[in-house]
Motif scaffolding. Sequence first.
Motif, mmCIF file in Angstrom:
data_model
loop_
_atom_site.group_PDB
_atom_site.id
_atom_site.type_symbol
_atom_site.label_atom_id
_atom_site.label_comp_id
_atom_site.label_asym_id
_atom_site.label_seq_id
_atom_site.Cartn_x
_atom_site.Cartn_y
_atom_site.Cartn_z
ATOM 1 N N LEU A 80 0.749 -1.255 0.114
ATOM 2 C CA LEU A 80 -0.092 0.033 -0.084
ATOM 3 C C LEU A 80 0.955 1.179 -0.177
ATOM 4 C CD1 LEU A 80 -2.856 -0.952 2.298
ATOM 5 C CD2 LEU A 80 -2.877 -0.836 0.082
ATOM 6 N N GLY A 81 2.366 1.073 -0.040
ATOM 7 C CA GLY A 81 2.993 2.067 -0.376
ATOM 8 C C GLY A 81 3.261 3.285 1.016
ATOM 9 N N TYR A 82 2.897 2.579 2.289
ATOM 10 C CA TYR A 82 3.181 3.407 3.424
ATOM 11 C C TYR A 82 4.583 4.042 3.463
ATOM 12 C CZ TYR A 82 -1.313 1.879 5.534
ATOM 13 O OH TYR A 82 -2.530 1.714 5.689
ATOM 14 N N PRO A 83 4.729 5.385 4.137
ATOM 15 C CA PRO A 83 5.981 5.703 4.319
ATOM 16 C C PRO A 83 7.170 4.982 4.938
ATOM 17 C CG PRO A 83 4.297 7.418 4.719
ATOM 18 C CD PRO A 83 3.549 6.009 4.695
ATOM 19 N N GLY A 84 8.227 4.829 4.584
ATOM 20 C CA GLY A 84 9.307 4.174 5.433
ATOM 21 C C GLY A 84 9.373 2.541 5.429
ATOM 22 N N VAL A 85 8.551 2.075 4.585
ATOM 23 C CA VAL A 85 8.461 0.525 4.590
ATOM 24 C C VAL A 85 9.511 0.107 3.466
ATOM 25 C CG1 VAL A 85 6.304 0.000 5.295
ATOM 26 C CG2 VAL A 85 6.735 0.423 2.962
ATOM 27 N N LEU A 86 9.874 -1.144 3.724
ATOM 28 C CA LEU A 86 11.048 -1.584 2.543
ATOM 29 C C LEU A 86 10.462 -2.805 1.944
ATOM 30 C CD1 LEU A 86 14.289 -1.285 4.867
ATOM 31 C CD2 LEU A 86 13.795 0.412 2.752
ATOM 32 N N PRO A 87 10.731 -2.661 0.645
ATOM 33 C CA PRO A 87 10.275 -3.939 -0.321
ATOM 34 C C PRO A 87 11.463 -5.184 -0.056
ATOM 35 C CG PRO A 87 11.474 -2.343 -1.701
ATOM 36 C CD PRO A 87 11.254 -1.615 -0.491
ATOM 37 N N SER A 88 10.905 -6.405 -0.128
ATOM 38 C CA SER A 88 12.099 -7.308 -0.256
ATOM 39 C C SER A 88 11.672 -8.173 -1.383
ATOM 40 C CB SER A 88 12.200 -8.089 1.076
ATOM 41 O OG SER A 88 11.007 -8.839 1.431
ATOM 42 N N LEU A 89 12.736 -8.521 -2.105
ATOM 43 C CA LEU A 89 12.216 -9.321 -3.366
ATOM 44 C C LEU A 89 12.090 -10.657 -3.177
ATOM 45 C CD1 LEU A 89 12.769 -9.227 -6.466
ATOM 46 C CD2 LEU A 89 15.208 -9.736 -6.168
ATOM 47 N N ASN A 90 11.119 -11.192 -4.020
ATOM 48 C CA ASN A 90 10.476 -12.602 -3.952
ATOM 49 C C ASN A 90 11.304 -13.276 -5.140
ATOM 50 O OD1 ASN A 90 9.134 -14.954 -4.485
ATOM 51 N ND2 ASN A 90 7.019 -13.903 -4.347
ATOM 52 N N GLU A 91 12.382 -14.037 -4.487
ATOM 53 C CA GLU A 91 13.127 -14.833 -5.310
ATOM 54 C C GLU A 91 12.618 -15.750 -6.462
ATOM 55 O OE1 GLU A 91 17.321 -15.520 -3.999
ATOM 56 O OE2 GLU A 91 17.184 -17.282 -5.103
ATOM 57 N N ASP A 92 11.436 -16.504 -5.796
ATOM 58 C CA ASP A 92 10.690 -17.211 -6.532
ATOM 59 C C ASP A 92 10.018 -16.698 -7.843
ATOM 60 O OD1 ASP A 92 10.788 -19.541 -4.932
ATOM 61 O OD2 ASP A 92 8.942 -19.049 -3.876
ATOM 62 N N ALA A 93 9.878 -15.485 -7.790
ATOM 63 C CA ALA A 93 9.076 -14.770 -8.895
ATOM 64 C C ALA A 93 10.272 -14.595 -9.809
ATOM 65 C CB ALA A 93 8.511 -13.484 -8.324
ATOM 66 N N LEU A 94 11.200 -14.038 -9.120
ATOM 67 C CA LEU A 94 12.580 -13.906 -10.362
ATOM 68 C C LEU A 94 13.039 -15.002 -10.886
ATOM 69 C CD1 LEU A 94 14.936 -11.346 -10.868
ATOM 70 C CD2 LEU A 94 12.999 -11.097 -9.590
ATOM 71 N N PHE A 95 12.991 -16.190 -10.372
ATOM 72 C CA PHE A 95 13.294 -17.515 -10.800
ATOM 73 C C PHE A 95 12.278 -17.865 -11.790
ATOM 74 C CE2 PHE A 95 13.024 -22.161 -10.810
ATOM 75 C CZ PHE A 95 14.243 -22.434 -11.133
ATOM 76 N N MET A 96 10.992 -17.491 -11.784
ATOM 77 C CA MET A 96 10.056 -17.933 -12.970
ATOM 78 C C MET A 96 10.269 -17.054 -13.913
ATOM 79 S SD MET A 96 6.714 -18.580 -10.849
ATOM 80 C CE MET A 96 6.456 -19.503 -9.469
ATOM 81 N N GLY A 97 10.521 -15.915 -13.757
ATOM 82 C CA GLY A 97 11.028 -14.877 -14.787
ATOM 83 C C GLY A 97 12.048 -15.111 -15.778
ATOM 84 N N TYR A 98 13.269 -15.573 -15.009
ATOM 85 C CA TYR A 98 14.329 -16.182 -15.591
ATOM 86 C C TYR A 98 14.061 -17.264 -16.467
ATOM 87 C CZ TYR A 98 18.218 -13.273 -14.020
ATOM 88 O OH TYR A 98 18.936 -12.128 -13.998
ATOM 89 N N ARG A 99 13.061 -18.339 -15.911
ATOM 90 C CA ARG A 99 12.717 -19.519 -16.852
ATOM 91 C C ARG A 99 12.154 -19.221 -18.024
ATOM 92 N NH1 ARG A 99 9.152 -23.691 -14.112
ATOM 93 N NH2 ARG A 99 9.925 -24.515 -15.928
ATOM 94 N N VAL A 100 11.221 -18.059 -18.035
ATOM 95 C CA VAL A 100 10.601 -17.773 -19.126
ATOM 96 C C VAL A 100 11.544 -17.077 -20.079
ATOM 97 C CG1 VAL A 100 8.793 -16.231 -20.184
ATOM 98 C CG2 VAL A 100 8.290 -17.398 -18.048
ATOM 99 N N ALA A 101 12.481 -16.439 -19.766
ATOM 100 C CA ALA A 101 13.419 -15.686 -20.570
ATOM 101 C C ALA A 101 14.306 -16.679 -21.124
ATOM 102 C CB ALA A 101 14.350 -14.789 -19.629
ATOM 103 N N HIS A 102 14.859 -17.636 -20.556
ATOM 104 C CA HIS A 102 15.561 -18.958 -20.978
ATOM 105 C C HIS A 102 14.798 -19.614 -22.120
ATOM 106 C CE1 HIS A 102 18.677 -21.851 -20.844
ATOM 107 N NE2 HIS A 102 17.667 -22.805 -20.526
ATOM 108 N N ALA A 103 13.312 -20.038 -21.824
ATOM 109 C CA ALA A 103 12.755 -20.570 -22.754
ATOM 110 C C ALA A 103 12.488 -19.801 -24.103
ATOM 111 C CB ALA A 103 11.247 -21.138 -22.353
ATOM 112 N N LEU A 104 12.552 -18.436 -23.969
ATOM 113 C CA LEU A 104 12.519 -17.822 -25.123
ATOM 114 C C LEU A 104 13.812 -17.338 -25.974
ATOM 115 C CD1 LEU A 104 10.020 -14.905 -23.804
ATOM 116 C CD2 LEU A 104 9.387 -16.994 -25.426
ATOM 117 N N GLY A 105 14.930 -18.300 -25.550
ATOM 118 C CA GLY A 105 16.173 -18.097 -25.994
ATOM 119 C C GLY A 105 16.929 -16.675 -25.573
ATOM 120 N N CYS A 106 16.455 -16.161 -24.577
ATOM 121 C CA CYS A 106 17.130 -14.864 -24.227
ATOM 122 C C CYS A 106 18.508 -15.012 -23.637
ATOM 123 C CB CYS A 106 16.319 -13.961 -23.295
ATOM 124 S SG CYS A 106 14.666 -13.655 -24.123
#
Length: 472
Positions: A42-68
């Motif tokens: 919700l974007g409250y002031p002062g909070v910090l995002p932390s990266l979901n590595e599973d999501a990145l992993f899925m993104g990399y898998r798609v990119a790999h399947a597309l020969g990127c």
Amino acid sequence: MKYSSYVGLEIHIHLLTQTKAFCSCAARFGDEPNTNVCPVCLGYPGVLPSLNEDALFMGYRVAHALGCELSRCTIFERKNYFYPDMPKNYQISQFAAPLGGAGYFDFEVRGGIKRLSIRECHFEEDAGKLVHAGTMTFIDYNRAGYPLLEIVTEPELVDGEEAEAFLRSFRRLVRHLGVCDGNMEEGSLRCDANVSVNEEGRGLGVKVELKNMNSSRFVRMGLDYEVKRQTARLKDGRKVEQETRLWNENRDVTETMRKKESASDYRYFPEPDLPPFCPEEAFLARVRDSAIELPLARKRRYLEAFALTEEQAELLLEERAVADYFESAVALGADPRSAALWIVGELRAQLARSGVEIASCALDPGRFTSLLKILAAGRIQTTIAKQVLRAVLEENRDPEDLIAERGWERISDRTVLASLVDEVLTREAAVVERIRSGDRKPIAFLMGEAMKASAGRAEPGALKELVMERLA
Ligand SMILES: [Zn+2]
């Protein structure tokens, strides 16, 4: 004067993670509005995002399947703009160093294969959802912060037919990868396009963005409409304006939405709260190890190795689980063509009726294969095989046991068959009389009655012979 058209696509897919991209809220469709929210999304002031590595992993898998080419160090930027569905007033996205670039995807269209270049794949978060009702607008932030992968293609498509064919193949790819459910109605796969038309040989024309195409059919209709509209303007000596247009699915036209901002209007700048993601070799190895045989390659293999029909191969490959099931059965010794026939026919119909998934149904590939073998050996009739299939699904029993217990084996013993035939002929004496006096039509009826008397188990050739013999 001849004109050329250039169509590029921007596809957003929801990655099927448990939680959102930068917080631990559930990423789930259909929950009560504004229940999967927290100070981070919700974007409250002062909070910090932390990266979901599973999501990145899925993104990399798609990119790999597309020969990127996979980025060794991918960075996150803030894309700044105001819109009520985005509580932070910026979207975390990628601009300078997306996770994948310079790939391609082969798909079937017009009886051939076309290769479309992929410019890049980048990771970003989704916005919330505005729901308009009469004069009111409601905001649901459940979707805010969902992990998205955006795939940007080069403008190498020429019309709606190619775009639709690409989209269908691409959807099958992400579903086979298991990273997205590909549901366009629910918005988990969305497609925007850019379209330009120019005199042949003069390169890209003025680019028009096209949005709001909520099904692959609308993608085709919207793009075809837009190509025609621009071509007609140019033929009239008028200019095409650079703008964003919306597909109006009620009127089947595209309509002006707004003049387009350029990328610089968004004032991208590095996201200060997220470090670059520089995957270790082990992460990239995991991406490569999880690669799948692409559906198109798999289809080619089915046609060549198993001599399946185009339609059978397509149906088997609609769902990866179905294709896997088919291959397990073949590996266990099932005849590929009859396995395909039964899977896309009777089994598919029965599963659709009961709503059970193929991977968890009681007819596992082992039982399925043994049923096909019993049928191929001529031990049961085809109609009985369908009964067996249904009984296995309903009762979770072994086909061999069911056949033995219910006495479903085929009857080819001529003495047994002869007594069945005699019984029917005695009962149907009037019909027999008609046949003997020259009317051949009711023979089929007698055959049917005799088959019925055997509960569908009689060997048809032998049965027919006996009926004819007795009538003679
Ligand atoms: Zn959250």
